[in-house]
Motif scaffolding. Structure first.
Motif, PDB file in Angstrom:
ATOM      1  N   GLY A  13      -9.426  -4.237  10.079  1.00  0.00           N
ATOM      2  CA  GLY A  13      -8.665  -4.764   9.887  1.00  0.00           C
ATOM      3  C   GLY A  13      -8.772  -4.422   8.136  1.00  0.00           C
ATOM      4  N   PRO A  60      -1.836  -7.279   6.682  1.00  0.00           N
ATOM      5  CA  PRO A  60      -1.458  -8.017   6.906  1.00  0.00           C
ATOM      6  C   PRO A  60      -0.935  -6.810   7.965  1.00  0.00           C
ATOM      7  N   HIS A  61      -0.737  -6.338   9.450  1.00  0.00           N
ATOM      8  CA  HIS A  61      -0.879  -4.876   9.498  1.00  0.00           C
ATOM      9  C   HIS A  61       0.123  -3.212   9.268  1.00  0.00           C
ATOM     10  N   PRO A  71      -7.737   3.950   6.877  1.00  0.00           N
ATOM     11  CA  PRO A  71      -7.354   3.268   6.464  1.00  0.00           C
ATOM     12  C   PRO A  71      -7.165   2.910   5.505  1.00  0.00           C
ATOM     13  N   THR A  73      -4.073   0.856   2.237  1.00  0.00           N
ATOM     14  CA  THR A  73      -2.776  -0.359   2.489  1.00  0.00           C
ATOM     15  C   THR A  73      -1.880   1.265   1.298  1.00  0.00           C
TER      16      THR A  73
END
Length: 254
Positions: A13, A60-61, A71, A73
């Motif tokens: 996450g 948030p996903h 990953p 943002t």
């Protein structure tokens, strides 16, 4: 390389964020030797290391995308985070860079911020977004513009195409007061190269021949003597106003 290394220890996450994300997207605002910034959503934790800065905040996903297998943002979340950082000028430099690369749009960023009205720093972000300029082509152009407006002078137009009365194109200038025929240029190190210097002289000659005043500034003018730089520009505005300078036809670059 450091972003690749940081991704190996990210908890589920989490994502590379802030100036590190902006760097991956092509916005060159990351200081040399800076640590990799990552955002880790609670309740997960990540201990900071010498080359790793961890921000523990909601993520948030939909705010995470894959970039080069990492990953990261999203551009909107990256701009939102950078626009809320402590330093106003650094925040606006970042927003200008992301907007200029068309990674984000100002109207969509405004809508993004509205959907996060309860988050810290939203009002700050909104105020800084209003000062941002998508046409700014470099951090130093942004800093020169902010120097001018912070001195209480009107905001100059960015990246203006100057044309003569009969429609002949003369030059594109970094900043301008079209009504006063004042061009304000930032000269980086590349302007010292022989060919670039020669081009600058010819270009300036064309502008002056059509009645434009050209003010050129360098890094020291922005960083070391900002008050003096602002005074030079203010004096030029006063002289042009007193002389009743009339505007030539000038149009902004879309």
């Amino acid at each position: 390389m450091w972003c690749d290394a940081a991704a190996l220890i990210l908890p589920a996450g989490a994502a590379i964020s802030g100036a590190s994300a902006a760097y991956l997207f092509g916005a060159r605002i990351l200081a040399r030797g800076a640590a990799v910034t990552v955002t880790v959503p609670p309740p997960r934790r990540l201990r900071e290391q010498e080359r790793l800065r961890a921000v523990h905040q909601q993520l948030p996903h939909g705010d995470v995308v894959s970039f080069g297998g990492l990953p990261v943002t999203s551009p909107a979340r990256t701009a939102f985070d950078l626009g809320r950082q402590v330093g106003r000028r650094a925040a606006i430099v970042a927003l200008d860079a992301l907007l200029h690369r068309r990674l984000v749009r100002a109207d969509r960023l405004a809508a993004y911020a509205m959907r996060r009205s309860g988050w810290p720093g939203v009002a700050l972000f909104t105020a800084r977004l209003a000062e941002a300029e998508p046409l700014a082509e470099s951090p130093m152009e942004t800093l020169l513009r902010l120097l001018i407006t912070d001195a209480g002078l009107p905001r100059p137009a960015a990246q203006y195409d100057v044309t003569t009365a009969d429609g002949r194109w003369l030059a594109r200038v970094d900043l301008a007061y079209p009504d006063l025929r004042i061009a304000i240029e930032y000269d980086g190190d590349h302007h010292r190269a022989r060919d670039t210097h020669r081009h600058d002289i010819v270009r300036e000659r064309r502008l002056k021949g059509d009645g434009w005043l050209v003010l050129r500034f360098m890094a020291d003018d922005v960083h070391r003597t900002p008050d003096q730089t602002a005074q030079i520009i203010a004096a030029a505005r006063r002289r042009s106003t007193a002389q009743g300078v009339s505007a030539v036809r000038v149009s902004s670059t879309p």
